[in-house]
Design an enzyme around this catalytic site. Structure first.
Site, PDB file in Angstrom:
ATOM      1  N   ARG A 209      35.172  40.488  43.860  1.00 25.37           N
ATOM      2  CA  ARG A 209      34.305  41.536  44.413  1.00 25.37           C
ATOM      3  C   ARG A 209      33.904  42.517  43.305  1.00 25.37           C
ATOM      4  O   ARG A 209      32.725  42.805  43.097  1.00 25.37           O
ATOM      5  CB  ARG A 209      35.068  42.272  45.537  1.00 25.37           C
ATOM      6  N   GLU A 229      37.328  37.888  34.195  1.00 23.16           N
ATOM      7  CA  GLU A 229      38.408  36.988  34.652  1.00 23.16           C
ATOM      8  C   GLU A 229      38.700  37.390  36.087  1.00 23.16           C
ATOM      9  O   GLU A 229      39.190  38.494  36.327  1.00 23.16           O
ATOM     10  CB  GLU A 229      39.689  37.160  33.826  1.00 23.16           C
ATOM     11  N   CYS A 263      46.491  35.251  39.982  1.00 25.68           N
ATOM     12  CA  CYS A 263      45.160  34.670  40.151  1.00 25.68           C
ATOM     13  C   CYS A 263      45.258  33.159  40.252  1.00 25.68           C
ATOM     14  O   CYS A 263      44.428  32.512  40.883  1.00 25.68           O
ATOM     15  CB  CYS A 263      44.263  35.077  38.995  1.00 25.68           C
TER      16      CYS A 263
HETATM   17  P1  NAD Z   1      40.430  44.941  41.637  1.00 28.05           P
HETATM   18  O1  NAD Z   1      39.167  44.225  41.350  1.00 28.05           O
HETATM   19  O2  NAD Z   1      40.544  45.670  42.906  1.00 28.05           O
HETATM   20  O3  NAD Z   1      40.724  46.024  40.486  1.00 28.05           O
HETATM   21  C1  NAD Z   1      40.801  45.638  39.129  1.00 28.05           C
HETATM   22  C2  NAD Z   1      40.447  46.833  38.267  1.00 28.05           C
HETATM   23  O4  NAD Z   1      39.070  47.152  38.451  1.00 28.05           O
HETATM   24  C3  NAD Z   1      41.227  48.093  38.598  1.00 28.05           C
HETATM   25  O5  NAD Z   1      41.546  48.749  37.396  1.00 28.05           O
HETATM   26  C4  NAD Z   1      40.237  48.909  39.413  1.00 28.05           C
HETATM   27  O6  NAD Z   1      40.440  50.299  39.356  1.00 28.05           O
HETATM   28  C5  NAD Z   1      38.930  48.527  38.751  1.00 28.05           C
HETATM   29  N1  NAD Z   1      37.744  48.662  39.608  1.00 28.05           N
HETATM   30  C6  NAD Z   1      37.646  48.500  40.948  1.00 28.05           C
HETATM   31  N2  NAD Z   1      36.358  48.637  41.330  1.00 28.05           N
HETATM   32  C7  NAD Z   1      35.631  48.865  40.217  1.00 28.05           C
HETATM   33  C8  NAD Z   1      34.244  49.054  39.956  1.00 28.05           C
HETATM   34  N3  NAD Z   1      33.324  49.035  40.924  1.00 28.05           N
HETATM   35  N4  NAD Z   1      33.831  49.223  38.666  1.00 28.05           N
HETATM   36  C9  NAD Z   1      34.724  49.207  37.657  1.00 28.05           C
HETATM   37  N5  NAD Z   1      36.069  49.051  37.849  1.00 28.05           N
HETATM   38  C10 NAD Z   1      36.513  48.869  39.113  1.00 28.05           C
HETATM   39  O7  NAD Z   1      41.598  43.868  41.469  1.00 28.05           O
HETATM   40  P2  NAD Z   1      43.154  44.072  41.785  1.00 28.05           P
HETATM   41  O8  NAD Z   1      43.324  44.062  43.264  1.00 28.05           O
HETATM   42  O9  NAD Z   1      43.710  45.166  40.983  1.00 28.05           O
HETATM   43  O10 NAD Z   1      43.765  42.728  41.179  1.00 28.05           O
HETATM   44  C11 NAD Z   1      43.885  41.528  41.856  1.00 28.05           C
HETATM   45  C12 NAD Z   1      42.740  40.604  41.506  1.00 28.05           C
HETATM   46  O11 NAD Z   1      42.732  40.307  40.111  1.00 28.05           O
HETATM   47  C13 NAD Z   1      42.846  39.264  42.196  1.00 28.05           C
HETATM   48  O12 NAD Z   1      41.586  38.897  42.681  1.00 28.05           O
HETATM   49  C14 NAD Z   1      43.299  38.335  41.095  1.00 28.05           C
HETATM   50  O13 NAD Z   1      42.965  36.984  41.308  1.00 28.05           O
HETATM   51  C15 NAD Z   1      42.578  38.907  39.929  1.00 28.05           C
HETATM   52  N6  NAD Z   1      43.202  38.480  38.677  1.00 28.05           N
HETATM   53  C16 NAD Z   1      42.530  37.610  37.864  1.00 28.05           C
HETATM   54  C17 NAD Z   1      43.140  37.135  36.707  1.00 28.05           C
HETATM   55  C18 NAD Z   1      42.446  36.166  35.787  1.00 28.05           C
HETATM   56  O14 NAD Z   1      42.853  36.063  34.640  1.00 28.05           O
HETATM   57  N7  NAD Z   1      41.452  35.434  36.220  1.00 28.05           N
HETATM   58  C19 NAD Z   1      44.416  37.571  36.373  1.00 28.05           C
HETATM   59  C20 NAD Z   1      45.062  38.469  37.218  1.00 28.05           C
HETATM   60  C21 NAD Z   1      44.441  38.925  38.366  1.00 28.05           C
END
Ligand code: NAD
Length: 483
Positions: A209, A229, A263
């Protein structure tokens, strides 16, 4: 008025950490001014700084692991593995920098050289999630610093105590404060940082998202590097194996390690119909044995809580929704304490659910479906907009060939968990899982850009075709002695 970010421990609900919400403009400005001096240091200076950082992490490994467990709820043994992975990431990043972004010179005729060198982008933003609060940002920050960038780092608003500690560990070995800035805040601060005109790119790990929103934001800025990612809806296909206990162990490791908050966790188990009941029984027996407890509990738990009560509510809601759509409960997802986000592993047979949503349920929820043919199993496995990791359990070498050739994922494993990924390999996914800028061993690629140069010490040039004669070169008639 000063605004604060307050963090509570998921396992206890107790206050853990508070910090002042950052002024993004000022942090970006400071990092911006610092990068060229940092970039002008010899590469060996920067790599040695990273090695000193690794030693500092070693010296404080227990403190860091304890903090990861408190802040995320992850069992202490698992936090320790995360800390060791941070230490390993330093040497892997140094190796990757040399292999992926080398400097090369090809000597040609007459002293002409074709040179390849890499330059840092400048100032990079790193925005990270909560689930691996040390390893994931370190996996961006270390290669970004090695390449000569300065970094503005915004950890998750649910894991900023670890983000702050990580920053302190870098600075403890002499990294200038201006070269790595910590930005404290939630999504609004993240948005401001991502959109800041003075950053040269964004290295993001988080949900699809958020990643999609960032992708749209960056569409008008093709000159800025954007590495995304994101999540996965990762499948396991289980086929033709008699070793059901081992298969069940690999399923449980894939689905329930980190309470399913990886993830690369398996979300879907697609199993050959003729062996489905037997495998499901084994998975259930093992899942029933999983200890869910406080991260520091003795005996050690396999799973701690999920990150927050809101996340636990969403997951139990998703489980109920699948039940309401006709899913058959194999193992209910329960919440032993309604005030804390501990969940037991939930397993549900969704074979007869026709309108399954292609959603990443980020927690201990495994959906099982049955398949009569390998082609049907493959079709189910690929029926997702995501494409991060996928595993085949059992099957013959030719099944694995077929699986490898046809599955859409950036990590494809055989008889290993979906979350088995080596630091010596790239890590990334297709579709909604990323934008083809894999991290881990390939992180160096997005931290620097290649510059090709043709070089020679002395100018030498001629154009041999398509020109009129130069009058200056015409032979001059010189008459001597008649005048
Ligand atoms: P998230 O997207 O809610 O938040 C991630 C980061 O983005 C946080 O620091 C948050 O404050 C920031 N953020 C949120 N909205 C934003 C916006 N509009 N603009 C800029 N920054 C924003 O994710 P989460 O819930 O913290 O983490 C879980 C997710 O991360 C899961 O979907 C997981 O699959 C994914 N993940 C991916 C990997 C990978 O390497 N592919 C690794 C670990 C986690």
């Amino acid at each position: 008025m000063t605004d604060f970010l307050n963090i509570v421990e998921p396992a206890t609900g107790q206050h853990l950490w508070s910090g002042v919400i950052s002024d993004v403009d000022s942090d970006v400005e400071i990092a911006r001014q610092a990068w060229s001096e940092w970039a002008s240091k010899p590469l060996t200076y920067r790599t040695e700084m990273m090695r000193r950082f690794a030693n500092q992490v070693k010296a404080e490994r227990d403190v860091l692991a304890d903090l990861i467990s408190r802040e995320t709820g992850k069992p202490l043994w698992e936090s320790r593995t995360e800390v060791e992975a941070v230490i390993e990431r330093v040497e892997a990043s140094i190796k990757s920098s040399g292999e992926r972004t080398p400097n090369r010179r090809i000597e040609g005729a007459l002293g002409l050289r074709q040179a390849l060198r890499h330059k840092p982008h400048g100032t990079l933003a790193v925005i990270s999630p909560y689930n691996m609060p040390a390893l994931i940002p370190a996996g961006h920050i270390i290669p970004a610093l090695i390449a000569g960038n300065s970094v503005v780092f915004k950890p998750s608003e649910m894991a900023t105590a670890v983000g702050s500690k990580l920053t302190e560990l870098f600075r403890a070995v002499g990294l200038p404060k201006s070269v790595l800035r910590l930005v404290v805040g939630g999504p609004e601060i993240g948005k401001k940082l991502a959109a800041h005109p003075m950053i040269d790119g964004l290295l993001f790990t988080g949900s699809a998202r958020t990643g999609l929103a960032l992708n749209i934001m960056y569409a008008a800025n093709p000159g800025k590097i954007l590495a995304l990612e994101m999540g996965g809806n990762n499948p396991i296909v289980a086929w033709d194996t008699v070793d059901l206990r081992t298969a069940a162990t690999l399923v449980v490791q894939s689905a329930f390690l980190s309470a399913g908050q990886r993830c690369s966790s398996a979300r879907r188990l697609i199993v050959k119909s003729s062996m489905a009941d037997a495998l499901i029984d084994e998975v259930k027996i093992l899942a029933n044995r999983i200890i869910v407890d406080h991260p520091h509990a003795d005996p050690a738990p396999y799973m701690g809580p999920v990150i927050s009560n809101a996340a636990a509510d969403e997951l139990t809601g998703a489980f109920l929704d699948l039940m309401a759509k006709g899913g058959q409960v194999i193992r209910p997802m329960t919440r032993p304490d309604p005030d804390l986000p501990f969940l037991t592993p939930g397993i549900i047979d969704v074979t007869s659910v026709t309108d399954r949503s292609d959603t990443e349920y980020f927690g201990p929820l495994l959906q099982v479906s049955r398949a009569d043919s390998f082609e049907d199993a493959m079709a189910q496995a690929n029926d997702s907009r995501f494409g991060l990791s996928a595993t085949l359990l059992g099957g013959s070498p030719s099944h694995y060939d077929q699986f490898w050739a046809n599955i859409r994922a950036g990590v494809i494993n055989w008889n290993r968990p979906t979350n088995d990924a080596a630091p010596t390999s790239p890590f990334g996914g297709l579709g909604l899982s990323g934008n083809h800028r894999p991290t881990s061993f390939y992180a160096a690629d997005y931290c620097a850009y290649p510059v090709a140069s043709a070089e020679i010490d002395t100018m030498r040039a001629s154009i041999g075709i398509g020109l009129r004669a130069d009058e200056r070169d015409a032979p001059k008639l010189v008459l001597k002695g008649y005048f």
